[in-house]
Write a protein that holds these residues in place. Structure first.
Motif, PDB file in Angstrom:
ATOM      1  N   PRO A   1       0.827  -1.204   0.000  1.00  0.00           N
ATOM      2  CA  PRO A   1       0.000   0.000   0.000  1.00  0.00           C
ATOM      3  C   PRO A   1       0.861   1.254   0.000  1.00  0.00           C
ATOM      4  O   PRO A   1       2.064   1.203   0.266  1.00  0.00           O
ATOM      5  N   ASP A   2       0.226   2.376  -0.240  1.00  0.00           N
ATOM      6  CA  ASP A   2       0.897   3.662  -0.115  1.00  0.00           C
ATOM      7  C   ASP A   2       1.318   3.838   1.341  1.00  0.00           C
ATOM      8  O   ASP A   2       0.574   3.479   2.256  1.00  0.00           O
ATOM      9  N   ALA A   3       2.496   4.394   1.566  1.00  0.00           N
ATOM     10  CA  ALA A   3       3.024   4.552   2.928  1.00  0.00           C
ATOM     11  C   ALA A   3       2.139   5.432   3.803  1.00  0.00           C
ATOM     12  O   ALA A   3       2.184   5.346   5.028  1.00  0.00           O
ATOM     13  N   THR A   4       1.297   6.279   3.196  1.00  0.00           N
ATOM     14  CA  THR A   4       0.429   7.166   3.978  1.00  0.00           C
ATOM     15  C   THR A   4      -0.938   6.553   4.281  1.00  0.00           C
ATOM     16  O   THR A   4      -1.739   7.170   4.984  1.00  0.00           O
ATOM     17  N   ASP A   5      -1.219   5.362   3.769  1.00  0.00           N
ATOM     18  CA  ASP A   5      -2.507   4.699   4.002  1.00  0.00           C
ATOM     19  C   ASP A   5      -2.602   4.283   5.471  1.00  0.00           C
ATOM     20  O   ASP A   5      -1.807   3.471   5.942  1.00  0.00           O
ATOM     21  N   GLU A   6      -3.570   4.843   6.205  1.00  0.00           N
ATOM     22  CA  GLU A   6      -3.699   4.568   7.632  1.00  0.00           C
ATOM     23  C   GLU A   6      -4.299   3.195   7.935  1.00  0.00           C
ATOM     24  O   GLU A   6      -4.062   2.639   8.998  1.00  0.00           O
ATOM     25  N   LEU A   7      -5.102   2.635   7.030  1.00  0.00           N
ATOM     26  CA  LEU A   7      -5.664   1.302   7.208  1.00  0.00           C
ATOM     27  C   LEU A   7      -5.590   0.565   5.867  1.00  0.00           C
ATOM     28  O   LEU A   7      -6.582   0.452   5.147  1.00  0.00           O
ATOM     29  N   PRO A   8      -4.394   0.061   5.530  1.00  0.00           N
ATOM     30  CA  PRO A   8      -4.265  -0.644   4.255  1.00  0.00           C
ATOM     31  C   PRO A   8      -5.168  -1.870   4.224  1.00  0.00           C
ATOM     32  O   PRO A   8      -5.328  -2.557   5.243  1.00  0.00           O
ATOM     33  N   CYS A   9      -5.787  -2.124   3.076  1.00  0.00           N
ATOM     34  CA  CYS A   9      -6.617  -3.312   2.958  1.00  0.00           C
ATOM     35  C   CYS A   9      -6.613  -3.844   1.532  1.00  0.00           C
ATOM     36  O   CYS A   9      -6.391  -3.108   0.575  1.00  0.00           O
ATOM     37  N   LEU A  10      -6.865  -5.139   1.443  1.00  0.00           N
ATOM     38  CA  LEU A  10      -7.009  -5.857   0.175  1.00  0.00           C
ATOM     39  C   LEU A  10      -8.416  -6.429   0.150  1.00  0.00           C
ATOM     40  O   LEU A  10      -8.870  -6.986   1.144  1.00  0.00           O
ATOM     41  N   THR A  11      -9.094  -6.304  -0.977  1.00  0.00           N
ATOM     42  CA  THR A  11     -10.449  -6.844  -1.096  1.00  0.00           C
ATOM     43  C   THR A  11     -10.500  -7.851  -2.236  1.00  0.00           C
ATOM     44  O   THR A  11     -10.049  -7.567  -3.346  1.00  0.00           O
ATOM     45  N   LEU A  12     -11.052  -9.020  -1.937  1.00  0.00           N
ATOM     46  CA  LEU A  12     -11.322 -10.045  -2.946  1.00  0.00           C
ATOM     47  C   LEU A  12     -12.823 -10.045  -3.167  1.00  0.00           C
ATOM     48  O   LEU A  12     -13.585 -10.342  -2.249  1.00  0.00           O
ATOM     49  N   ALA A  13     -13.257  -9.679  -4.364  1.00  0.00           N
ATOM     50  CA  ALA A  13     -14.688  -9.626  -4.679  1.00  0.00           C
ATOM     51  C   ALA A  13     -15.061 -10.826  -5.542  1.00  0.00           C
ATOM     52  O   ALA A  13     -14.312 -11.203  -6.443  1.00  0.00           O
ATOM     53  N   PHE A  14     -16.219 -11.411  -5.269  1.00  0.00           N
ATOM     54  CA  PHE A  14     -16.703 -12.577  -6.009  1.00  0.00           C
ATOM     55  C   PHE A  14     -17.900 -12.180  -6.866  1.00  0.00           C
ATOM     56  O   PHE A  14     -18.550 -11.175  -6.604  1.00  0.00           O
ATOM     57  N   ALA A  15     -18.215 -12.993  -7.853  1.00  0.00           N
ATOM     58  CA  ALA A  15     -19.333 -12.715  -8.756  1.00  0.00           C
ATOM     59  C   ALA A  15     -20.685 -12.813  -8.060  1.00  0.00           C
ATOM     60  O   ALA A  15     -21.658 -12.239  -8.502  1.00  0.00           O
ATOM     61  N   GLY A  16     -20.731 -13.533  -6.956  1.00  0.00           N
ATOM     62  CA  GLY A  16     -21.969 -13.694  -6.188  1.00  0.00           C
ATOM     63  C   GLY A  16     -21.626 -14.225  -4.816  1.00  0.00           C
ATOM     64  O   GLY A  16     -20.448 -14.297  -4.444  1.00  0.00           O
ATOM     65  N   LEU A  17     -22.623 -14.604  -4.046  1.00  0.00           N
ATOM     66  CA  LEU A  17     -22.379 -15.154  -2.713  1.00  0.00           C
ATOM     67  C   LEU A  17     -21.594 -16.453  -2.812  1.00  0.00           C
ATOM     68  O   LEU A  17     -21.822 -17.267  -3.713  1.00  0.00           O
ATOM     69  N   ARG A  18     -20.690 -16.612  -1.870  1.00  0.00           N
ATOM     70  CA  ARG A  18     -19.822 -17.791  -1.847  1.00  0.00           C
ATOM     71  C   ARG A  18     -19.547 -18.137  -0.393  1.00  0.00           C
ATOM     72  O   ARG A  18     -19.340 -17.251   0.431  1.00  0.00           O
ATOM     73  N   SER A  19     -19.538 -19.406  -0.063  1.00  0.00           N
ATOM     74  CA  SER A  19     -19.232 -19.833   1.296  1.00  0.00           C
ATOM     75  C   SER A  19     -17.711 -19.866   1.481  1.00  0.00           C
ATOM     76  O   SER A  19     -17.003 -20.545   0.746  1.00  0.00           O
ATOM     77  N   VAL A  20     -17.221 -19.102   2.450  1.00  0.00           N
ATOM     78  CA  VAL A  20     -15.783 -18.997   2.713  1.00  0.00           C
ATOM     79  C   VAL A  20     -15.529 -19.377   4.162  1.00  0.00           C
ATOM     80  O   VAL A  20     -16.285 -18.993   5.054  1.00  0.00           O
ATOM     81  N   GLU A  21     -14.442 -20.143   4.402  1.00  0.00           N
ATOM     82  CA  GLU A  21     -14.116 -20.564   5.768  1.00  0.00           C
ATOM     83  C   GLU A  21     -12.663 -20.299   6.159  1.00  0.00           C
ATOM     84  O   GLU A  21     -12.259 -20.620   7.278  1.00  0.00           O
ATOM     85  N   ALA A  22     -11.883 -19.705   5.264  1.00  0.00           N
ATOM     86  CA  ALA A  22     -10.491 -19.410   5.601  1.00  0.00           C
ATOM     87  C   ALA A  22      -9.922 -18.381   4.625  1.00  0.00           C
ATOM     88  O   ALA A  22     -10.394 -18.245   3.501  1.00  0.00           O
ATOM     89  N   VAL A  23      -8.909 -17.683   5.101  1.00  0.00           N
ATOM     90  CA  VAL A  23      -8.140 -16.768   4.260  1.00  0.00           C
ATOM     91  C   VAL A  23      -6.671 -17.130   4.448  1.00  0.00           C
ATOM     92  O   VAL A  23      -6.217 -17.346   5.580  1.00  0.00           O
ATOM     93  N   VAL A  24      -5.944 -17.214   3.343  1.00  0.00           N
ATOM     94  CA  VAL A  24      -4.508 -17.476   3.367  1.00  0.00           C
ATOM     95  C   VAL A  24      -3.807 -16.179   2.993  1.00  0.00           C
ATOM     96  O   VAL A  24      -4.151 -15.557   1.988  1.00  0.00           O
ATOM     97  N   LEU A  25      -2.860 -15.779   3.808  1.00  0.00           N
ATOM     98  CA  LEU A  25      -2.130 -14.540   3.575  1.00  0.00           C
ATOM     99  C   LEU A  25      -0.649 -14.814   3.784  1.00  0.00           C
ATOM    100  O   LEU A  25      -0.284 -15.562   4.689  1.00  0.00           O
ATOM    101  N   GLY A  26       0.185 -14.231   2.938  1.00  0.00           N
ATOM    102  CA  GLY A  26       1.625 -14.396   3.093  1.00  0.00           C
ATOM    103  C   GLY A  26       2.352 -13.106   2.776  1.00  0.00           C
ATOM    104  O   GLY A  26       1.969 -12.382   1.861  1.00  0.00           O
ATOM    105  N   GLU A  27       3.376 -12.820   3.562  1.00  0.00           N
ATOM    106  CA  GLU A  27       4.183 -11.634   3.319  1.00  0.00           C
ATOM    107  C   GLU A  27       5.377 -11.996   2.427  1.00  0.00           C
ATOM    108  O   GLU A  27       5.795 -13.152   2.364  1.00  0.00           O
TER     109      GLU A  27
END
Length: 105
Positions: free
Chosen positions: A9-35
């Motif tokens: 993110p930009d260094a000045t962003d106070e709350l950086p976020c990433l959004t994954l948008a889906f075409a419709g409702l979807r059942s989700v039970e986990a998020v995988v994140l890696g630096e």
């Protein structure tokens, strides 16, 4: 290499976020994140939110340090988007991967 460019993110962003948008409702039970560990471990706290079919965001889970890879599990939720908010960092985060894992149907 994978040919993928890490997200930062930009260094000045106070709350950086990433959004994954889906075409419709979807059942989700986990998020995988890696630096991008070559840049160092920077994320200290994150919040994962899901957006229901009415546009409301609710907290699905929270985690501390991420490092190479963090799998955050939570009860299955029907969502049309998942947002990862990076709430606290040591430095500007560099995210190498993010994915939402669907619940079995």
């Amino acid at each position: 290499g994978s040919g993928r460019t890490p997200w930062q993110p930009d260094a000045t962003d106070e709350l950086p976020c990433l959004t994954l948008a889906f075409a419709g409702l979807r059942s989700v039970e986990a998020v995988v994140l890696g630096e991008d560990i070559a840049q160092g471990q920077r994320i200290e706290h994150l919040v994962v939110r899901g957006r229901d079919g009415h546009g409301r965001w609710t907290v699905l889970g929270e985690a501390g340090a991420v490092g190479h890879q963090r799998i955050l599990t939570f009860p299955p939720a029907e969502v049309d988007a998942v947002r990862v908010e990076v709430a606290r960092t040591r430095d500007v985060p560099v995210v190498a991967r993010v994915a939402a894992i669907g619940a079995p149907s």
